[in-house]
Write an enzyme that holds these catalytic residues in place. Structure first.
Site, short mmCIF file in Angstrom:
data_model
loop_
_atom_site.label_atom_id
_atom_site.label_comp_id
_atom_site.label_asym_id
_atom_site.label_seq_id
_atom_site.Cartn_x
_atom_site.Cartn_y
_atom_site.Cartn_z
N ASP A 215 -1.81 -1.32 10.95
CA ASP A 215 -2.11 -1.38 9.52
C ASP A 215 -2.67 -2.74 9.08
O ASP A 215 -3.08 -2.89 7.92
CB ASP A 215 -0.85 -1.08 8.69
CG ASP A 215 -0.46 0.39 8.72
OD1 ASP A 215 -1.24 1.20 9.26
OD2 ASP A 215 0.62 0.72 8.19
N LYS B 280 0.86 -1.19 0.00
CA LYS B 280 0.00 0.00 0.00
C LYS B 280 0.89 1.23 0.00
O LYS B 280 2.07 1.20 0.34
CB LYS B 280 -0.94 0.03 1.21
CG LYS B 280 -0.24 0.05 2.59
CD LYS B 280 0.24 1.42 3.05
CE LYS B 280 0.91 1.35 4.43
NZ LYS B 280 1.59 2.63 4.79
#
EC number: 2.7.1.148
Length: 285
Positions: free
Chosen positions: A135, A10
């Site tokens: 995350d 990401k």
């Protein structure tokens, strides 16, 4: 029989730190943009309950490896008597702000939940994942997302499928050091955005602290600013050290990649709005 699963990288299209909480964490706002760039994990189910990494991540002690930790967390939570042999091929830079370790942990939870038939729901897996890292939930959520809280309050957001040139300076930055650094900035919370056209402030509040700790991040940003045909501000992902810029076409991104100094690692990838994590192994057994 083994099955192979992907764990996507990401980038953070912006990162605004709002305030420090009483528990020591920071409230933030960000957009997690999923990328078509992956680590590859392989799982073989065993009897007897032993969880063992048999290949990959050799520089990391098994007890500290997030894929091993994730497998054990799921095993302990569900009470399954099954075990697993784990293998990983690392492509995502470690310590680059691309979420590789968190993504690997998320993929491990999702994969073993299916392979062990432990039947946890996505929200249950996300809650387990949060214990492994802030995350991890977004990778189980498996969509590009607007995030708040410490990154665990997620809303899906559809972003353009731009191409990205990502540069890793082959040096790591410490998230802990950045969040305690005097140069860390804070931003007032902004209203939730519903679409990409509303994304105006692409500032990363961790940037100046990261550059203070590792000046080469600033050098890499300056280099990316010289690339032809990039379409937005060059940025750092997360707490670094990876930096990136954005292109309309793969051709332009690849042309820019050819000019990246060889002392740095770089790759060209494309934005994706949905991760293949919940469907990948069906075709890869």
């Amino acid at each position: 029989m083994s099955s192979t699963w992907l764990a996507p990288a990401k980038i953070n299209l912006f990162l605004h730190i709002n305030n420090k909480r009483e528990d020591g964490y920071h409230n933030l706002q960000t957009i997690f943009q999923m990328l078509d760039y992956y680590d590859e994990l392989k799982f073989s189910i065993t009897n007897g309950g032993v969880i063992k990494r048999i290949n990959g991540n050799e520089d990391v002690e098994q007890s500290q490896d997030l894929i091993v930790k994730a497998a054990k967390v799921l095993q302990e939570y569900t009470g399954t008597t099954l075990g697993a042999n784990l293998s990983i091929v690392k492509n995502i830079p470690i310590g680059g702000g691309l979420g590789g370790g968190s993504s690997d942990a998320a993929t491990t939870l999702v994969a073993l939940n299916q392979l062990w038939d432990t039947k946890l729901t996505q929200p249950q897996l996300m809650k387990l994942g949060l214990n492994l890292g802030a995350d991890v939930p977004v990778f189980i959520f498996a969509k590009s997302a607007w995030a708040e809280g410490i990154g665990e309050i997620l809303s899906p957001i559809k972003m353009p499928n731009y191409y990205y040139l990502v540069v890793f300076i082959n040096k790591h930055t410490s998230t802990k050091e950045i969040f305690s650094h005097y140069a860390l900035t804070m931003s007032k919370p902004q209203g939730k955005i519903a679409k990409f056209s509303e994304l105006i402030n692409t500032h990363n509040d961790c940037l100046q602290a990261a550059i203070a700790l590792e000046a080469e991040i600033g050098v890499a940003l300056k280099h990316l600013n010289t690339c032809a045909n990039h379409i937005s501000q060059v940025r750092m992902s997360g707490t670094g050290s990876c930096v990136f810029n954005e292109f309309l076409t793969e051709k332009d991104a690849l042309a820019a990649a050819k000019k990246v100094p060889k002392k740095w690692m770089s790759f060209v990838t494309r934005a994706i709005n949905t991760s293949p994590i919940h469907s990948w192994a069906v075709a890869k057994r």
